[in-house]
Design a protein around this motif. Sequence first.
Motif, PDB file in Angstrom:
ATOM      1  N   ASN A  28      -5.383  -5.191  -8.000  1.00 35.37           N
ATOM      2  CA  ASN A  28      -6.433  -4.660  -8.856  1.00 35.37           C
ATOM      3  C   ASN A  28      -6.865  -3.273  -8.366  1.00 35.37           C
ATOM      4  N   GLU A  29      -7.063  -3.157  -7.061  1.00 38.38           N
ATOM      5  CA  GLU A  29      -7.471  -1.864  -6.467  1.00 38.38           C
ATOM      6  C   GLU A  29      -6.398  -0.798  -6.664  1.00 38.38           C
ATOM      7  N   GLN A  30      -5.125  -1.216  -6.577  1.00 34.63           N
ATOM      8  CA  GLN A  30      -4.001  -0.258  -6.625  1.00 34.63           C
ATOM      9  C   GLN A  30      -3.469  -0.077  -8.051  1.00 34.63           C
ATOM     10  N   GLN A  31      -4.110  -0.720  -9.009  1.00 33.45           N
ATOM     11  CA  GLN A  31      -3.675  -0.663 -10.411  1.00 33.45           C
ATOM     12  C   GLN A  31      -2.236  -1.132 -10.587  1.00 33.45           C
ATOM     13  N   ILE A  32      -1.937  -2.222  -9.889  1.00 35.35           N
ATOM     14  CA  ILE A  32      -0.632  -2.888 -10.030  1.00 35.35           C
ATOM     15  C   ILE A  32      -0.864  -4.136 -10.884  1.00 35.35           C
ATOM     16  N   ILE A  33      -0.004  -4.333 -11.876  1.00 37.11           N
ATOM     17  CA  ILE A  33      -0.157  -5.527 -12.725  1.00 37.11           C
ATOM     18  C   ILE A  33       0.283  -6.753 -11.930  1.00 37.11           C
ATOM     19  N   PHE A  34      -0.619  -7.737 -11.846  1.00 38.15           N
ATOM     20  CA  PHE A  34      -0.407  -8.913 -10.999  1.00 38.15           C
ATOM     21  C   PHE A  34      -0.015 -10.102 -11.873  1.00 38.15           C
ATOM     22  N   CYS A  35       1.161 -10.681 -11.614  1.00 37.80           N
ATOM     23  CA  CYS A  35       1.641 -11.816 -12.422  1.00 37.80           C
ATOM     24  C   CYS A  35       1.936 -12.997 -11.507  1.00 37.80           C
ATOM     25  N   THR A  70       4.376  -0.900  -9.881  1.00 37.64           N
ATOM     26  CA  THR A  70       3.650  -1.070 -11.145  1.00 37.64           C
ATOM     27  C   THR A  70       3.325  -2.540 -11.395  1.00 37.64           C
ATOM     28  N   HIS A  71       4.214  -3.430 -10.913  1.00 39.88           N
ATOM     29  CA  HIS A  71       4.053  -4.867 -11.164  1.00 39.88           C
ATOM     30  C   HIS A  71       4.325  -5.661  -9.886  1.00 39.88           C
ATOM     31  N   LEU A  72       3.595  -6.755  -9.733  1.00 38.67           N
ATOM     32  CA  LEU A  72       3.876  -7.680  -8.634  1.00 38.67           C
ATOM     33  C   LEU A  72       3.956  -9.094  -9.200  1.00 38.67           C
ATOM     34  N   TYR A  73       5.136  -9.717  -9.049  1.00 40.92           N
ATOM     35  CA  TYR A  73       5.336 -11.111  -9.474  1.00 40.92           C
ATOM     36  C   TYR A  73       5.268 -11.984  -8.229  1.00 40.92           C
ATOM     37  N   PRO A 117      -4.433 -20.722  -1.594  1.00 37.39           N
ATOM     38  CA  PRO A 117      -4.921 -19.899  -2.711  1.00 37.39           C
ATOM     39  C   PRO A 117      -5.515 -18.573  -2.230  1.00 37.39           C
ATOM     40  N   ALA A 118      -6.100 -18.551  -1.017  1.00 37.63           N
ATOM     41  CA  ALA A 118      -6.741 -17.328  -0.512  1.00 37.63           C
ATOM     42  C   ALA A 118      -5.743 -16.173  -0.400  1.00 37.63           C
ATOM     43  N   VAL A 119      -4.491 -16.486  -0.088  1.00 35.46           N
ATOM     44  CA  VAL A 119      -3.461 -15.450   0.034  1.00 35.46           C
ATOM     45  C   VAL A 119      -3.227 -14.805  -1.329  1.00 35.46           C
ATOM     46  N   GLU A 120      -3.140 -15.653  -2.338  1.00 34.21           N
ATOM     47  CA  GLU A 120      -2.934 -15.159  -3.704  1.00 34.21           C
ATOM     48  C   GLU A 120      -4.132 -14.329  -4.166  1.00 34.21           C
ATOM     49  N   GLU A 121      -5.335 -14.809  -3.832  1.00 33.15           N
ATOM     50  CA  GLU A 121      -6.550 -14.082  -4.230  1.00 33.15           C
ATOM     51  C   GLU A 121      -6.595 -12.703  -3.582  1.00 33.15           C
ATOM     52  N   ALA A 122      -6.211 -12.634  -2.303  1.00 32.44           N
ATOM     53  CA  ALA A 122      -6.220 -11.350  -1.594  1.00 32.44           C
ATOM     54  C   ALA A 122      -5.224 -10.383  -2.231  1.00 32.44           C
ATOM     55  N   LEU A 123      -4.063 -10.901  -2.620  1.00 32.69           N
ATOM     56  CA  LEU A 123      -3.052 -10.037  -3.245  1.00 32.69           C
ATOM     57  C   LEU A 123      -3.498  -9.589  -4.630  1.00 32.69           C
ATOM     58  N   ALA A 124      -4.142 -10.505  -5.359  1.00 36.03           N
ATOM     59  CA  ALA A 124      -4.634 -10.142  -6.697  1.00 36.03           C
ATOM     60  C   ALA A 124      -5.658  -9.008  -6.584  1.00 36.03           C
ATOM     61  N   GLN A 125      -6.516  -9.109  -5.589  1.00 33.55           N
ATOM     62  CA  GLN A 125      -7.541  -8.079  -5.392  1.00 33.55           C
ATOM     63  C   GLN A 125      -6.909  -6.736  -5.014  1.00 33.55           C
ATOM     64  N   LEU A 126      -5.939  -6.792  -4.117  1.00 35.92           N
ATOM     65  CA  LEU A 126      -5.247  -5.566  -3.705  1.00 35.92           C
ATOM     66  C   LEU A 126      -4.573  -4.914  -4.915  1.00 35.92           C
ATOM     67  N   GLU A 175       0.824  -1.220   0.000  1.00 41.18           N
ATOM     68  CA  GLU A 175       0.000   0.000   0.000  1.00 41.18           C
ATOM     69  C   GLU A 175       0.856   1.266   0.000  1.00 41.18           C
ATOM     70  N   ALA A 176       2.049   1.160   0.600  1.00 42.05           N
ATOM     71  CA  ALA A 176       2.903   2.351   0.711  1.00 42.05           C
ATOM     72  C   ALA A 176       3.874   2.494  -0.463  1.00 42.05           C
TER      73      ALA A 176
END
Length: 244
Positions: free
Chosen positions: A68-75, A47-50, A57-66, A42-43
């Motif tokens: 998405n909210e922060q407009q970071i490309i999730f890979c 631009t990208h998170l690998y 899987p829930a951990v990955e889903e939470a990060l993907a959602q975050l 958050e701080a």
Amino acid sequence: MQTNSVLLVDIGNTRIKYRLLNDDADNVTTVDDLSALITYIEAAPLTHLYIANVGKPAVEEALAQLCNEQQIIFCAVKTQSDAFGITNSYQNPQKMGVDRWLAILGAAKLTDKPFAVIDAGTAVTVDFVANGQHLGGWIAPGFHTMKKALLSNTTRVFENETVPEQLMAASDTEECVAMGCLAALQGVFWSAKRRLNNQFKENVIIFTGGDKKLLTSACDGDSLSAANLVIDGLARYAEKASFG
Ligand SMILES: Nc1ncnc2c1ncn2[C@@H]1O[C@H](COP(=O)(O)OP(=O)(O)O)[C@@H](O)[C@H]1O
Ligand SMILES: CC(C)(COP(=O)(O)O)[C@@H](O)C(=O)NCCC(=O)O
Ligand SMILES: [K+]
């Protein structure tokens, strides 16, 4: 893509590790839970998170959602059958933990010799590679996991927090447990070394993971230690995407 805006995240079964793409390979931060990583994301101006996830899987889903909210490309990187000149021996590569695949790719950058990569974490994994071909591997319980299994299957066996540096014979229950599990972990190392030596005159063992220090007293001049080969493997994917 600016390399200081690309975050590389390794989610294991015990802990989460991360660093920026342009950070030094040794400069890895380790956290116990997702909330600390979320605070960081958050701080940070990312631009990208690998991500490499072998945990829930829930951990990955939470990060993907975050992201998405922060407009970071999730890979979310997945195990492949062939990439970066390495061919996987798994008939079904999707079954191989992506941390093992990435540790292989991270290790392959360090040597041209046949090698075994050992990742000593919740599990201790070994993967053998020669001439770009993965030759198979092993999965065994890690140091902490072994101790937990031993305690939960016995009545009079106890542990303490001892993390032994040198393998010795002990004269007290807690010390015997620590030394026995260290012997088992080092046994994995020696078995890998023997297998490599039988097949290849020149070879190298490359080790990584939260318990890599437990292997240093077993290793010789032909061994290399790396802070986090899983993240180094992620870096290869991120670099390929940004620089081709
Ligand atoms: N502060 C710590 N907290 C938890 N585990 C630790 C710590 N320091 C060392 N370890 C060891 O590191 C192991 C976890 O290694 P790590 O590579 O982070 O595992 P994973 O990738 O499976 O999450 C534990 O099993 C434990 O033996
Ligand atoms: C073997 C592992 C549990 C190791 O995970 P870790 O110790 O890093 O948490 C992980 O790579 C995994 O879930 N593998 C799936 C099975 C396989 O690799 O064949
Ligand atoms: K591991």
